[in-house]
Design a protein around this motif. Structure first.
Motif, PDB file in Angstrom:
ATOM      1  N   PRO A 126     -37.122  -5.083   8.301  1.00 50.78           N
ATOM      2  CA  PRO A 126     -37.900  -4.681   7.127  1.00 50.78           C
ATOM      3  C   PRO A 126     -38.407  -5.880   6.332  1.00 50.78           C
ATOM      4  CG  PRO A 126     -35.562  -4.255   6.774  1.00 50.78           C
ATOM      5  CD  PRO A 126     -35.705  -4.730   8.185  1.00 50.78           C
ATOM      6  N   ARG A 127     -39.521  -5.700   5.663  1.00 53.53           N
ATOM      7  CA  ARG A 127     -40.063  -6.778   4.824  1.00 53.53           C
ATOM      8  C   ARG A 127     -40.381  -6.243   3.432  1.00 53.53           C
ATOM      9  NH1 ARG A 127     -44.818  -9.704   7.974  1.00 53.53           N
ATOM     10  NH2 ARG A 127     -44.864 -10.853   6.024  1.00 53.53           N
ATOM     11  N   GLY A 172     -33.713  -1.336   1.503  1.00 49.06           N
ATOM     12  CA  GLY A 172     -32.721  -0.342   1.923  1.00 49.06           C
ATOM     13  C   GLY A 172     -33.379   0.870   2.567  1.00 49.06           C
ATOM     14  N   SER A 173     -34.425   1.370   1.935  1.00 53.41           N
ATOM     15  CA  SER A 173     -35.119   2.553   2.464  1.00 53.41           C
ATOM     16  C   SER A 173     -35.851   2.208   3.749  1.00 53.41           C
ATOM     17  CB  SER A 173     -36.112   3.085   1.429  1.00 53.41           C
ATOM     18  OG  SER A 173     -35.433   3.417   0.245  1.00 53.41           O
ATOM     19  N   ALA A 210     -32.292   5.887  -3.410  1.00 53.19           N
ATOM     20  CA  ALA A 210     -33.430   6.093  -2.496  1.00 53.19           C
ATOM     21  C   ALA A 210     -32.976   5.924  -1.057  1.00 53.19           C
ATOM     22  CB  ALA A 210     -34.548   5.113  -2.829  1.00 53.19           C
ATOM     23  N   SER A 211     -32.216   4.846  -0.752  1.00 48.37           N
ATOM     24  CA  SER A 211     -31.815   4.668   0.651  1.00 48.37           C
ATOM     25  C   SER A 211     -30.831   5.748   1.090  1.00 48.37           C
ATOM     26  CB  SER A 211     -31.279   3.263   0.945  1.00 48.37           C
ATOM     27  OG  SER A 211     -30.710   2.689  -0.165  1.00 48.37           O
ATOM     28  N   ARG A 212     -29.956   6.155   0.164  1.00 56.06           N
ATOM     29  CA  ARG A 212     -28.994   7.211   0.538  1.00 56.06           C
ATOM     30  C   ARG A 212     -29.736   8.517   0.857  1.00 56.06           C
ATOM     31  NH1 ARG A 212     -25.173   9.385  -3.896  1.00 56.06           N
ATOM     32  NH2 ARG A 212     -24.592   7.223  -4.209  1.00 56.06           N
ATOM     33  N   GLY A 249     -35.410   3.805   7.826  1.00 56.79           N
ATOM     34  CA  GLY A 249     -36.496   4.266   8.697  1.00 56.79           C
ATOM     35  C   GLY A 249     -36.564   3.452   9.978  1.00 56.79           C
ATOM     36  N   ILE A 250     -36.470   2.131   9.858  1.00 58.91           N
ATOM     37  CA  ILE A 250     -36.591   1.249  11.029  1.00 58.91           C
ATOM     38  C   ILE A 250     -35.422   1.465  11.991  1.00 58.91           C
ATOM     39  CG2 ILE A 250     -36.510  -1.180  11.759  1.00 58.91           C
ATOM     40  CD1 ILE A 250     -38.237  -1.865   9.340  1.00 58.91           C
TER      41      ILE A 250
END
Ligand code: KG4
Ligand code: ZN
Length: 343
Positions: A336-337, A70-71, A31-33, A75-76
């Motif tokens: 991120p949280r 990770g995702s 997902a993060s990739r 974005g952040i």
């Protein structure tokens, strides 16, 4: 891209369903990739479709949480870079608040804005949460799932029965072909907060139903179909699904829908709510859409259009608008949280 918190100028969604579908659920690393791969072209396309230059934008909204770290980090980090390069302010948004604002935005756009207090059910793969939403933009948690989210229950049942991932849309499409009263499920009575949900008992009941049958040939048929085509049509699914399984799917969906609508109706009555907001991926469910209106009395029931029900960036832009008006900006230390309670 969202204007004035009420007009979607563009909404670009890079779906990862085909990637995760092979694994029967979301794989965090993949997902993060994929986020990393998609973020630049998606933002570029959003600006292009809206016919906007970055200089015409007032602020950059980004999801802070809850979700996969990770995702969120992709974005952040990108949003921070964009804010730093353009000098635009950064606004941190709660993903769940975004789902609620998908409905607030569309109601505003239709000329019939949400009246408060409202009861909001956010029902997705990660959430089954009921909130009281006040006109001043504050939230009170009324109840939540104690185990699986409703979408997670749909996905687990779908996977168990060989319908691939995500299970929700397939079960929804096949449920009308089964008898929703064929299998009787009883849901656990809640001790303590009776507005909470629990779907793990239902999932176990489906597992028992499954174990009591010889499903091997049937599962083989669906596996072969999924190998041929990643997203089979309803007709293709029906060709490899006997009536008993269709009855199970219809009964399962009816039980989930009944549970969700019963809790909503109770909260509306108790809070004297004017509006019901139902949002999140499971809000696409046609059974839920059909059952909610007659079940709730005294309040207007609102769903987002399906494209704004599942995860999208427009709802994050919409939720950021009141924060923009209040000049509630995030700093460059924004992190991120994974868990981020709304109320
Ligand atoms: O909001 P969403 O896109 O992502 C999360 O934040 O989780 O919701 C995805 C979830 C999945 O569990 C999927 O199976 C479910 O929404 N879903 C549905 C339907 N469409 C999506 N569940 C039931 N019926 C549907 N039509
Ligand atoms: Zn979501």
């Amino acid at each position: 891209m969202v204007e004035d918190g009420e007009r979607v100028l563009s909404s670009i969604v890079a779906s990862q369903l085909d990637i995760h579908g092979k694994y029967g659920g979301v794989v965090p690393e993949l997902a993060s990739r994929e986020h990393l791969r998609a973020v630049v072209p998606v933002v570029r396309e959003a600006l292009q479709r809206a016919g906007c230059a970055l200089g015409e934008v007032d602020a950059i909204a980004v999801t802070q949480g809850p979700g996969l770290v990770g995702s969120l980090l992709v974005g952040i980090t990108y949003a921070k870079g964009l804010a730093l390069a353009s000098g635009l302010p950064l606004i941190a948004v709660n993903h769940v608040e975004g789902h609620i604002h998908a409905v607030i935005m569309e109601a505003k756009q239709s000329g019939h804005p949400v009246e408060y207090p409202a009861v909001a059910l956010v029902v997705s793969g990660g959430h089954t949460h009921l909130f009281l939403v006040n006109g001043d933009g504050t939230y009170r948690l009324l109840g939540k799932t104690r185990d699986d989210a409703a979408g997670e229950a749909f996905d687990k049942v779908g996977r168990l029965l060989g319908f691939g991932y995500p299970g929700g849309p397939v079960i929804d499409a096949l449920a009308p072909y089964g008898n929703p009263k064929a299998v009787r499920f009883t849901l656990a009575k809640m001790k303590g907060n009776t507005t909470d949900f629990s779907f793990s008992g239902l999932k176990t009941a489906v597992l028992r139903w499954f174990e009591a049958r010889d499903m091997a040939a049937e599962l083989e048929g669906r596996k072969a179909l999924l190998c041929e085509t990643p997203r089979p049509s309803v007709e293709e699914w029906l060709a490899v699904t006997p009536k008993t399984t269709l009855d199970l799917l219809a009964s399962f969906q009816r039980t989930v829908v009944e549970e969700l609508t019963r809790r909503i109706a109770g909260c509306v009555e108790e809070a004297g709510a004017q509006t019901v907001i139902i949002s999140g991926g499971v809000a696409c469910n046609l059974g839920l859409r059909a059952a909610a209106v007659p079940r709730v009395t005294g309040a207007r029931v609102l769903f987002p259009t399906p494209r704004l029900s599942t995860d999208n960036a427009a709802m994050i832009g919409a939720a950021a608008f009141p924060k923009l008006l209040r000049q509630e900006f995030a700093g460059f230390d924004l992190a991120p949280r994974a868990s981020m309670p709304l109320a």
